[in-house]
Design an enzyme around this catalytic site. Structure first.
Site, PDB file in Angstrom:
ATOM      1  N   GLY A  54     -79.748 -22.740 -29.337  1.00 28.64           N
ATOM      2  CA  GLY A  54     -80.552 -23.021 -28.147  1.00 28.64           C
ATOM      3  C   GLY A  54     -81.587 -24.069 -28.485  1.00 28.64           C
ATOM      4  O   GLY A  54     -81.897 -24.274 -29.664  1.00 28.64           O
ATOM      5  N   CYS A  81     -77.753 -21.030 -35.595  1.00 27.13           N
ATOM      6  CA  CYS A  81     -78.865 -21.966 -35.350  1.00 27.13           C
ATOM      7  C   CYS A  81     -80.073 -21.227 -34.756  1.00 27.13           C
ATOM      8  O   CYS A  81     -80.657 -20.385 -35.424  1.00 27.13           O
ATOM      9  CB  CYS A  81     -78.389 -23.125 -34.478  1.00 27.13           C
ATOM     10  SG  CYS A  81     -79.534 -24.518 -34.514  1.00 27.13           S
ATOM     11  N   TYR A  82     -80.413 -21.477 -33.507  1.00 25.92           N
ATOM     12  CA  TYR A  82     -81.531 -20.754 -32.882  1.00 25.92           C
ATOM     13  C   TYR A  82     -81.312 -19.242 -33.025  1.00 25.92           C
ATOM     14  O   TYR A  82     -82.255 -18.484 -33.264  1.00 25.92           O
ATOM     15  CB  TYR A  82     -81.626 -21.138 -31.407  1.00 25.92           C
ATOM     16  CG  TYR A  82     -82.715 -20.423 -30.626  1.00 25.92           C
ATOM     17  CD1 TYR A  82     -84.004 -20.943 -30.565  1.00 25.92           C
ATOM     18  CD2 TYR A  82     -82.441 -19.230 -29.947  1.00 25.92           C
ATOM     19  CE1 TYR A  82     -84.999 -20.293 -29.847  1.00 25.92           C
ATOM     20  CE2 TYR A  82     -83.423 -18.577 -29.221  1.00 25.92           C
ATOM     21  CZ  TYR A  82     -84.705 -19.105 -29.175  1.00 25.92           C
ATOM     22  OH  TYR A  82     -85.678 -18.467 -28.469  1.00 25.92           O
ATOM     23  N   HIS A 168     -73.600 -25.144 -37.293  1.00 25.81           N
ATOM     24  CA  HIS A 168     -72.760 -24.748 -36.158  1.00 25.81           C
ATOM     25  C   HIS A 168     -71.290 -24.591 -36.575  1.00 25.81           C
ATOM     26  O   HIS A 168     -70.554 -25.580 -36.598  1.00 25.81           O
ATOM     27  CB  HIS A 168     -72.869 -25.782 -35.038  1.00 25.81           C
ATOM     28  CG  HIS A 168     -74.182 -25.756 -34.361  1.00 25.81           C
ATOM     29  ND1 HIS A 168     -74.449 -24.942 -33.287  1.00 25.81           N
ATOM     30  CD2 HIS A 168     -75.342 -26.417 -34.623  1.00 25.81           C
ATOM     31  CE1 HIS A 168     -75.701 -25.104 -32.902  1.00 25.81           C
ATOM     32  NE2 HIS A 168     -76.270 -25.994 -33.706  1.00 25.81           N
ATOM     33  N   GLU A 170     -68.951 -23.469 -34.896  1.00 24.65           N
ATOM     34  CA  GLU A 170     -68.041 -23.621 -33.761  1.00 24.65           C
ATOM     35  C   GLU A 170     -67.588 -25.059 -33.513  1.00 24.65           C
ATOM     36  O   GLU A 170     -66.593 -25.281 -32.841  1.00 24.65           O
ATOM     37  CB  GLU A 170     -68.697 -23.053 -32.490  1.00 24.65           C
ATOM     38  CG  GLU A 170     -69.868 -23.851 -31.938  1.00 24.65           C
ATOM     39  CD  GLU A 170     -71.216 -23.540 -32.603  1.00 24.65           C
ATOM     40  OE1 GLU A 170     -71.209 -23.024 -33.732  1.00 24.65           O
ATOM     41  OE2 GLU A 170     -72.258 -23.846 -32.015  1.00 24.65           O
ATOM     42  N   SER A 222     -52.039 -26.314  -5.363  1.00 28.39           N
ATOM     43  CA  SER A 222     -52.247 -27.765  -5.391  1.00 28.39           C
ATOM     44  C   SER A 222     -51.230 -28.453  -6.283  1.00 28.39           C
ATOM     45  O   SER A 222     -51.072 -29.657  -6.242  1.00 28.39           O
ATOM     46  CB  SER A 222     -53.647 -28.067  -5.925  1.00 28.39           C
ATOM     47  OG  SER A 222     -53.694 -27.765  -7.310  1.00 28.39           O
ATOM     48  N   GLY A 223     -50.550 -27.656  -7.108  1.00 32.83           N
ATOM     49  CA  GLY A 223     -49.644 -28.254  -8.074  1.00 32.83           C
ATOM     50  C   GLY A 223     -50.356 -28.522  -9.400  1.00 32.83           C
ATOM     51  O   GLY A 223     -49.742 -28.919 -10.379  1.00 32.83           O
ATOM     52  N   GLY A 224     -51.668 -28.295  -9.428  1.00 30.45           N
ATOM     53  CA  GLY A 224     -52.424 -28.426 -10.682  1.00 30.45           C
ATOM     54  C   GLY A 224     -52.193 -27.205 -11.565  1.00 30.45           C
ATOM     55  O   GLY A 224     -51.582 -26.222 -11.130  1.00 30.45           O
ATOM     56  N   VAL A 225     -52.703 -27.281 -12.787  1.00 31.49           N
ATOM     57  CA  VAL A 225     -52.430 -26.216 -13.757  1.00 31.49           C
ATOM     58  C   VAL A 225     -52.962 -24.862 -13.275  1.00 31.49           C
ATOM     59  O   VAL A 225     -52.237 -23.860 -13.271  1.00 31.49           O
ATOM     60  CB  VAL A 225     -53.085 -26.535 -15.121  1.00 31.49           C
ATOM     61  CG1 VAL A 225     -52.698 -25.507 -16.161  1.00 31.49           C
ATOM     62  CG2 VAL A 225     -52.725 -27.929 -15.580  1.00 31.49           C
ATOM     63  N   ASP A 226     -54.226 -24.836 -12.850  1.00 29.14           N
ATOM     64  CA  ASP A 226     -54.852 -23.549 -12.548  1.00 29.14           C
ATOM     65  C   ASP A 226     -54.182 -22.844 -11.367  1.00 29.14           C
ATOM     66  O   ASP A 226     -53.809 -21.671 -11.467  1.00 29.14           O
ATOM     67  CB  ASP A 226     -56.349 -23.716 -12.264  1.00 29.14           C
ATOM     68  CG  ASP A 226     -57.087 -24.303 -13.445  1.00 29.14           C
ATOM     69  OD1 ASP A 226     -56.505 -24.290 -14.548  1.00 29.14           O
ATOM     70  OD2 ASP A 226     -58.218 -24.773 -13.276  1.00 29.14           O
ATOM     71  N   SER A 227     -54.024 -23.541 -10.266  1.00 28.62           N
ATOM     72  CA  SER A 227     -53.437 -22.847  -9.112  1.00 28.62           C
ATOM     73  C   SER A 227     -51.979 -22.490  -9.389  1.00 28.62           C
ATOM     74  O   SER A 227     -51.483 -21.462  -8.920  1.00 28.62           O
ATOM     75  CB  SER A 227     -53.598 -23.659  -7.820  1.00 28.62           C
ATOM     76  OG  SER A 227     -52.772 -24.792  -7.797  1.00 28.62           O
ATOM     77  N   SER A 228     -51.284 -23.299 -10.167  1.00 30.82           N
ATOM     78  CA  SER A 228     -49.881 -22.989 -10.476  1.00 30.82           C
ATOM     79  C   SER A 228     -49.773 -21.720 -11.314  1.00 30.82           C
ATOM     80  O   SER A 228     -48.964 -20.834 -11.029  1.00 30.82           O
ATOM     81  CB  SER A 228     -49.222 -24.142 -11.236  1.00 30.82           C
ATOM     82  OG  SER A 228     -49.214 -25.297 -10.449  1.00 30.82           O
ATOM     83  N   LYS A 366     -59.635 -22.861 -20.172  1.00 29.85           N
ATOM     84  CA  LYS A 366     -58.537 -23.762 -19.780  1.00 29.85           C
ATOM     85  C   LYS A 366     -57.369 -23.723 -20.781  1.00 29.85           C
ATOM     86  O   LYS A 366     -56.210 -23.680 -20.382  1.00 29.85           O
ATOM     87  CB  LYS A 366     -59.087 -25.191 -19.686  1.00 29.85           C
ATOM     88  CG  LYS A 366     -58.138 -26.179 -19.066  1.00 29.85           C
ATOM     89  CD  LYS A 366     -58.241 -26.108 -17.570  1.00 29.85           C
ATOM     90  CE  LYS A 366     -57.297 -27.046 -16.886  1.00 29.85           C
ATOM     91  NZ  LYS A 366     -57.514 -27.037 -15.431  1.00 29.85           N
TER      92      LYS A 366
END
Ligand code: XMP
Length: 510
Positions: A54, A81-82, A168, A170, A222-228, A366
């Site tokens: 942070g 870190c923080y 860090h 990550e 929509s044909g996008g990844v998420d909605s598919s 994602k």
């Protein structure tokens, strides 16, 4: 139920990255605000807790902090870190500003007796970004790593299973960062690692099938990844009780409408409704040149068409939304104003007669959505589709939108995408597309003078799409693309390559 690791957010810019890394280690985790009470945390039964970094200073009374009671839960804790400084501060150690800010990739000497650094070389390249540092450790702690200017770069209390790292783990710049996190999870928290997409899919499908019963579900595809992926999850659970409405507004890429229809009618069991409404959208957009106005019109028209289709279907019980975990985190950590805009996805809920929203991807990042898509049998090209803006090609046609300009753009864009893929650059270049500028210029073809459009090519490398570099595509590939476009696409006589980064430019041209 999955083992849960809690990522307690103190405002660091990498908080989501920490959660993603933990999930990559096959451990389920959730990001929660530092304000979460100890009682709430206890009720979640976490197997480990990670304090994020942070921007604040722990000795400033206004800084985010949790109650020291958290240490009495007996749950292993890792502070980053923080987060590490906060552990030291809360338990009676001393944190102060360092002489100078340590920033960048720094060589850290680590002790491989520590569980975090087990079997690692004595010197590790780690990413540092801090001004404060721990000067004196609380009782019971010992130093496990240091740098030339930071004597306490990592520390631990093995008895209480509390660990801190100033760097860090990550971020990718920390050479063995994921391995350090893995060590914390598997050696300190003793997790089994039960977070697998295949298991998640099975479990979710069984649960949602029970919840939906014999009721009806509607999804805007929509044909996008998420909605598919969201649609496929629900179709696997309830088959034809799901109706997917796919609007082909003519602003999709070349052949995209047919490809989406092919996949969802041939490969999956669901009701698929394709609405061909290109003329309607073109009519509404005629003569409009202002980018914001274009976006607004498309948004409004989208809702109107969807509303009409939803009326034909009648009342449904559930509406599917493709919300993913980063939106959920931001809503949960942000203020009320943010929550509203996040949940108002396209404004659809107001226009459809439904009882409840279901969000099959609500817990997923994602990259997990992509993994899940692959698991469920979606084609590689769909799962790895590059981002595509909601308003589609409308924001890649500069000036007014006409059928002719759209067709030119679709053909030029298809050539560019084909060549990038053929050159094997489609995985290293994160987004690439053509833009039709509103400029025409003089050219010569055969013996004749031409006065035609200029196509701009845009290709960027980026990890977060907030900042981006223009991609250094080899000249021979650019040459092939340019030759093909001017030869194969009528009314284009010039091709230019966009060499601006973001900022100051944006990725899209509008
Ligand atoms: P910019 O142009 O702002 O774009 O650098 C960043 C990323 O967002 C995508 N983008 C959109 N995505 N609706 C979307 O869903 C939109 O209106 C929109 N505008 C831009 C863009 O393609 C890039 O990946």
């Amino acid at each position: 139920m999955n083992e849960l690791v809690l990522v307690l957010d103190f405002g660091g810019q990498y908080n989501q990255l920490i959660a993603r890394r933990v999930r990559e280690c096959n451990v389920y985790c959730e990001v929660k605000s530092y304000k979460t009470s100890v009682e709430e945390i206890r009720a979640m039964h976490p197997v480990g807790i990670i304090f994020t970094g942070g921007p604040n200073s722990v000795y400033d009374p206004a800084s985010p902090a949790c109650s020291a009671e958290i240490f009495s839960l007996g749950v292993p804790i890792l502070g980053i870190c923080y987060g590490a400084q906060l552990i030291a501060h809360l338990l009676g150690g001393q944190v102060r500003p360092a002489g100078k800010r340590e920033y960048g990739k720094i060589d850290v000497s680590v002790q491989d007796q520590s569980a975090l650094f087990e079997a690692m070389a004595p010197r590790q390249a780690c990413w540092m970004s801090h001004t404060d540092q721990v000067f004196a450790l609380p009782e019971g702690f010992s130093v496990t790593a240091s740098t030339d200017s930071c004597p306490v770069a990592a520390f631990e209390d093995v008895q209480r299973r509390i660990y801190g790292v100033q760097f860090h783990p990550e971020v990718n710049h920390t050479q063995n960062g994921t391995q350090m996190l893995r060590h914390f999870l598997y050696r300190v928290c003793k997790v089994k690692g039960d977070w697998l997409m295949s298991r998640y899919a099975q479990q979710y499908i069984a649960d949602i099938r029970r919840k939906i019963g014999d009721k009806r579900v509607l999804c805007a595809l929509s044909g996008g990844v998420d909605s598919s992926v969201a649609a496929v999850m629900i179709s696997k659970a309830v088959g034809k009780q799901l109706t997917c409405v796919f609007l082909d507004h003519g602003l999709l890429r070349k052949n995209e409408g047919d490809e989406v229809e092919e996949i969802f009618t041939k490969q999956f069991d669901l009701n698929f409704v394709r609405v061909n409404c290109a003329d309607r959208f073109l009519a509404r957009l005629a003569g409009v040149t202002d980018p914001e106005r274009k976006r607004k019109i498309i948004g409004e028209e989208f809702i109107r068409v969807f509303e009409q289709e939803a009326k034909k279907i009648g009342a449904v019980d559930f509406l599917v939304q493709g919300t993913i975990y980063p939106d959920v985190i931001e809503s949960g950590l942000g203020d009320a104003a943010v929550i509203k805009s996040h949940h108002n996805v396209g404004g659809l809920p107001d226009y459809v007669d439904f009882k409840e929203i279901i969000e099959p991807l609500r817990l997923l990042f994602k990259d997990e959505v992509r993994k899940l898509g692959t698991e469920l049998g979606l084609a590689h090209d769909l799962v790895w589709r590059q981002p595509f803006p909601g308003p589609g090609l409308a924001v890649r046609v500069i000036g007014d939108i006409t059928k002719q300009k759209l067709d030119i753009l679709k053909d030029a864009d298809a050539i560019f995408r084909q060549e990038i893929k053929a050159a094997g650059l489609d995985t290293s270049v994160n987004q690439y597309f053509a833009v039709i500028t509103n400029m025409r210029s003089v050219g010569v073809m055969g013996d004749g003078r031409t006065y035609d459009y200029t196509i701009a090519l845009r290709a960027v490398t980026t990890t977060d799409f907030m900042t981006a570099d223009w991609a250094e595509i080899p000249y021979d590939i650019l040459r092939t693309v340019s030759n093909r476009i001017v030869n194969e696409v009528a009314h284009v006589n010039r091709v230019v390559y966009d060499i601006t980064s973001k900022p100051p430019a944006t990725i899209e041209w509008e």
